[in-house]
Enzyme design. Structure first.
Site, mmCIF file in Angstrom:
data_model
loop_
_atom_site.group_PDB
_atom_site.id
_atom_site.type_symbol
_atom_site.label_atom_id
_atom_site.label_comp_id
_atom_site.label_asym_id
_atom_site.label_seq_id
_atom_site.Cartn_x
_atom_site.Cartn_y
_atom_site.Cartn_z
ATOM 1 N N ARG A 221 61.757 76.039 -8.319
ATOM 2 C CA ARG A 221 62.763 76.120 -7.273
ATOM 3 C C ARG A 221 64.026 76.783 -7.822
ATOM 4 O O ARG A 221 64.434 76.517 -8.956
ATOM 5 C CB ARG A 221 63.118 74.710 -6.768
ATOM 6 N N HIS A 275 58.602 84.876 -4.641
ATOM 7 C CA HIS A 275 57.994 83.556 -4.374
ATOM 8 C C HIS A 275 56.489 83.700 -4.115
ATOM 9 O O HIS A 275 55.974 83.254 -3.088
ATOM 10 C CB HIS A 275 58.688 82.860 -3.181
HETATM 11 C C1 GLV Z 1 55.884 76.458 -2.308
HETATM 12 O O1 GLV Z 1 56.876 76.766 -2.864
HETATM 13 C C2 GLV Z 1 55.467 75.094 -2.105
HETATM 14 O O2 GLV Z 1 56.283 74.195 -2.270
HETATM 15 O O3 GLV Z 1 54.279 74.873 -1.792
#
Ligand code: GLV
Length: 311
Positions: A221, A275
């Protein structure tokens, strides 16, 4: 059972879930005007959806991180909330981390710089056995990643809030444990959830405790990292001289997409990915969702998250 699915690929989720739960009725969620349902299966639902649903008996979060769900001001925190455990994301993230580790351990960052000046110079390899890796966060995904790296031959140190014992991993916990880990790792991998306790855990003091020339990989994160401290630790990166931190591979950011004006985009020692480290494999995830919905509807025990802990 009536189930509302809120996700950008909601129709695809409905198709895979309908095969597994033929007795359930699925509805594709909108921001407003949904029918009243028993269960919500969702990724980042808006507050309006919770304000409108009055009889929810359970929620399944279509991801491993529950920060977005828990940050929703209208979330009914008292009903069971289930999250995806490792539904195959662990291995994908493990491969992402392997790429990052090799990038630094086998000096691809240096060779990229050398290529710009047509410089042909071999750098001696630092043996894997001398390349400690620290994995912060030993949930289902952190554990899988740590095991993969250990199987590759790296000494792996893991860190979690409470004590854990994992085969082949040197486990640390608490503040003292974090300090012990930081001193021994050439690559730090952050796989902690976003909670008040983990926000900016990677700050100036933490980065200073890493050995000179260490690297950072964040598939977790964005909020874990104090961005100003990271940029300072990396220096300008314009010459071959290395600052305290050699480089960083970053997949998660406090604001996504990462804004165009972010200095992270242009820093020569930072690699950015959008991401993508651990996309959710839909088949295995659907098995988990169907299992959770079945258990919830039969009143059976199911592993729920702890909203106060944040994971
Ligand atoms: C992606 O970041 C998740 O939390 O699955």
């Amino acid at each position: 059972m009536q189930v509302l699915i809120y996700h950008q690929d909601a129709a695809q989720w409905r198709d895979v879930l309908a095969k597994r739960l033929p007795e359930a009725q699925f509805h594709l969620g909108a921001d407003h005007g949904n029918p009243q349902v028993d269960y919500l299966v969702a990724w980042k639902p808006p507050a309006s959806l919770f304000e409108e649903q009055r009889g929810l008996r359970g929620i399944v979060n279509l991801g491993a991180g529950v920060d977005a769900m828990l940050n929703n001001p209208a979330l009914p925190r008292e009903i069971p909330i289930v999250k995806l455990r490792d539904a195959g994301m662990g291995e994908l993230i493990g491969d992402y981390v392997r790429y990052g580790v090799l990038h630094f351990q086998r000096d691809f960052d240096r060779y990229q710089r050398q290529q710009r000046t047509q410089s042909w110079r071999e750098v001696p390899v630092v043996d894997k056995a001398a390349w400690g890796i620290g994995v912060l966060g030993l949930g289902a995904i952190g554990n899988r990643v740590a095991q993969m790296l250990a199987a590759d031959g790296y000494p792996v140190h893991g860190w979690s809030r409470s004590p854990k014992q994992l085969e082949g991993i040197t486990c640390h916990h608490g503040d003292a444990g974090l300090d012990a880990l930081l001193g021994q790792v050439m690559t730090l991998v952050t796989l902690l959830p976003d909670t008040p306790a983990t926000r900016h855990l990677i700050d100036r003091a933490t980065l200073a405790k890493l050995p000179a020339g260490a690297s950072l990989i964040n598939p977790g994160r964005g909020t874990l990292i104090d961005e100003a401290a990271l940029l300072d630790a990396l220096g300008s990166g314009e010459t071959d001289d290395e600052a305290h931190l050699r480089g960083a591979l970053l997949d998660a950011f406090p604001q996504e997409p990462l804004p165009a004006e972010s200095p992270l985009w242009r820093h020569p020692r930072i690699l950015i990915t959008p991401h993508m480290a651990g996309p959710t494999p839909i088949g295995a995830a659907a098995d988990q969702v169907a299992e959770a919905l079945g258990r919830l509807s039969r009143g059976e025990a199911v592993e729920t998250i702890d909203p106060d802990a944040g994971y």
